[in-house]
Design a protein around this motif. Structure first.
Motif, PDB file in Angstrom:
ATOM      1  N   CYS A 174      89.333  87.599  12.316  1.00 63.39           N
ATOM      2  CA  CYS A 174      88.215  88.542  12.314  1.00 63.39           C
ATOM      3  C   CYS A 174      88.303  89.420  11.063  1.00 63.39           C
ATOM      4  O   CYS A 174      89.380  89.942  10.734  1.00 63.39           O
ATOM      5  CB  CYS A 174      88.275  89.395  13.570  1.00 63.39           C
TER       6      CYS A 174
ATOM      7  N   GLU B 214      83.909  89.318  18.741  1.00 58.48           N
ATOM      8  CA  GLU B 214      84.383  87.970  18.423  1.00 58.48           C
ATOM      9  C   GLU B 214      84.443  87.128  19.699  1.00 58.48           C
ATOM     10  O   GLU B 214      84.066  85.957  19.706  1.00 58.48           O
ATOM     11  CB  GLU B 214      85.768  88.049  17.777  1.00 58.48           C
TER      12      GLU B 214
ATOM     13  N   SER C 123      90.632  88.196  22.388  1.00 57.83           N
ATOM     14  CA  SER C 123      89.676  87.750  21.368  1.00 57.83           C
ATOM     15  C   SER C 123      89.128  86.365  21.649  1.00 57.83           C
ATOM     16  O   SER C 123      88.128  85.953  21.072  1.00 57.83           O
ATOM     17  CB  SER C 123      90.345  87.755  19.989  1.00 57.83           C
TER      18      SER C 123
ATOM     19  N   ARG D 162      87.160  92.959  18.357  1.00 54.87           N
ATOM     20  CA  ARG D 162      87.756  91.860  19.134  1.00 54.87           C
ATOM     21  C   ARG D 162      86.773  91.338  20.170  1.00 54.87           C
ATOM     22  O   ARG D 162      86.596  90.130  20.335  1.00 54.87           O
ATOM     23  CB  ARG D 162      89.017  92.376  19.835  1.00 54.87           C
TER      24      ARG D 162
END
Length: 538
Positions: free
Chosen positions: A386, A426, A196, A423
């Protein structure tokens, strides 16, 4: 300092040449001498002189015979012959063998010194040129790796026919033809890496990545590619009798270099089964990829194989027999943090295989499996900051009606892929911020001769490997390519609009050596800086 070796059968001449010249003053180290070719040859093989000065007429082994052997074994050694007026026919033969110059007897010191100066300048220029080529190759290697990665992806996905593979390999200067092939895959990242966020810069990781990459340069039987940000691939070649040994040596050398980093670096290695056709490489890759994906379930097993998978299965069955039927949430979290969408099917298969078909088919396990993955996904997304709101949509919420392993599998696949997608989104946000920072740093500092991939990586605090991968992926050219084009474009502007010397322009655009600047300029533009300036003015 260049090494010089003398072969002369006349003692007075040999000692006179050795004693009457201040060799170091002219850039040479007098490495030794001999009275004939037979005595000289083993010494020459050991010393490997840069310059060989030899008489033609000598007992036992004459100069011509010696020259033929040296030219074959040491092609970089420069050769100067000593001859008398009556040796002219021999001298002609020597010239055909590629000698640089010849000196007439009796040897006059001034002529000898003149020859040494000329040879030093010539060898120095060739050495510079070789250094320029090596520097340019190092800078171009990143671009080559980018092209190789695209080529390799097409090979292992079956996107190219065999004739297309051969043609593309030829264009990329890759010798791909061999009787047998195998695939070695290895992942390499910092121990704390999470997909991430970009991988932070550490000296230890950068050193390991550099050390591992360097190993492949001197091994033509191993073709090295990057597969993704943390995973590399090696196409191993060789005859049937050597392919197993070549594969084992490759794995051993990767292991030794990674192990030196201790616990700071996370690494895993897997390989496929050798195949005899280019068209079968995708099958070999799939096998290696399937085995490597077990790293999420075998975190302590660095070299993965079918044997380690069997061991994991047996341990899992033992736990089941003992009444432990839980899925380790840490295995799921680890996969969500650094696994890829392409690995998801294999990961799910591994979990189900380790549980065993009989228990995995029970409705109660199917519902437990979906719940375990759902809550692991929610917890992971929360840990990286997130939003996990989308997992509450109906298609991602656990369904109590799930009762078969196929239903559970489809559900788990959806949740894991969605989590990895979130992920990566992000991560992309942060990647773009990093790239803006990196490009801005290059644009402001391209005139600094010390700027490099490693220095830019330090500036933005991510690993050189990670920066190299995302730069190529997002910008469409490598970092070194971007930097070089930036420098050459500025050099063009200065050549068009100023009367500055080439050495001044070279310095202003980041090249300490004006000759290397000219070398790169011609490689990029197809003409020298002087030719460009002349054409621009016309």
């Amino acid at each position: 300092m260049f090494k010089v070796f003398l072969v002369e059968d006349e003692t007075v001449v040999r000692e006179g040449i050795r004693k009457n010249v201040l060799w170091e003053q002219y850039g040479f180290h007098y490495a030794g001498d001999a009275s004939d070719g037979e005595l000289a040859l083993p010494m020459i093989r050991e010393i490997q002189p840069d310059l060989l000065i030899t008489d033609i007429k000598m007992p036992f082994m004459d100069g011509l015979s010696l020259i033929k052997i040296v030219r074959k074994e040491l092609p970089r050694t420069k050769i100067v012959i000593i001859s008398g007026y009556d040796d002219f026919s021999y001298a002609q033969q020597a010239i055909h063998l590629g000698v640089e110059q010849y000196l007439l007897k009796p040897i006059i010191k001034e002529k000898l010194v003149e020859m040494l100066n000329e040879m030093r300048e010539k060898m120095q220029e060739e050495r510079y040129q070789q250094q320029y080529i090596e520097n340019f190759k190092r800078e171009a290697q990143e671009y080559e790796n980018f092209s190789r990665r695209r080529f390799f992806e097409q090979i292992v996905t079956g996107g190219l026919s065999v004739p297309e593979i051969c043609e593309t390999a030829k264009n990329l200067n890759i010798d791909i033809i061999a009787p047998f092939y195998n695939i070695v895959l290895f992942s390499l990242s910092s121990a704390e890496y999470d997909g991430s966020v970009p991988e932070s810069y550490t000296e230890n990781l950068a050193a390991v990545q550099n050390n591992v990459t360097k190993y492949f340069v001197d091994h033509p039987e191993l073709i090295f590619f990057r597969w993704n940000i943390t995973t590399y691939a090696v196409l191993v070649k060789g005859p049937e009798s050597d392919i197993g040994r070549n594969t084992a040596n490759c794995i051993e050398n990767i292991k030794n270099r990674c192990a030196m980093a201790g616990h700071d670096v996370s690494w895993y290695i897997a390989c496929g089964t050798p195949v005899s056709r280019l068209g079968a490489i995708p099958n070999c890759f799939d096998e290696a990829s399937r085995i490597l994906s077990y790293r999420y379930l075998c975190p302590d097993e660095h070299i993965l194989s079918e044997a380690s998978i069997m061991k994991l299965t047996e341990n899992s069955r033992s736990r089941l027999d003992a009444g432990s039927k839980e899925i380790d949430p840490e295995h799921i979290r680890k996969f969500l943090s650094s696994g890829t969408e392409k690995e998801t099917d294999n990961f799910i298969d591994q979990i189900l295989h380790n549980i065993g078909e009989e228990f995995a088919s029970l409705p109660i396990f199917c519902r437990y499996f979906t719940m375990a993955v759902f809550f692991a996904a929610v917890k992971y997304l929360d840990s990286i900051g997130c939003s996990f709101d989308s997992l509450w949509l109906p298609e991602y919420r656990p369904d109590d009606s799930v009762s078969t392993i196929d239903e559970a599998r489809r559900y788990v696949l959806r949740v894991i892929k969605r989590t990895i997608e979130m992920r990566d989104l992000e991560s992309i946000k942060q990647q773009r911020d990093i790239l803006r920072h990196a490009i801005g740093f290059i644009d402001r500092n391209f005139a600094d001769a010390s700027i490099s991939l490693d220095r830019v990586a330090k500036e933005v605090n991510i690993s050189p490997n990670y920066l190299s991968a995302i730069f190529s992926q997002e910008v469409g050219q490598t970092l070194i390519e971007y930097l070089t084009v930036k420098r050459i474009n500025e050099a063009k502007r200065l050549l068009r609009h100023t009367d500055k010397l080439l050495s001044e322009i070279a310095s202003e655009v980041g090249y300490k050596d004006s000759r290397y600047f000219s070398f790169v300029f011609k490689k990029i533009t197809g003409c020298t800086p002087s030719e460009y300036r002349k054409g621009a003015k016309q």
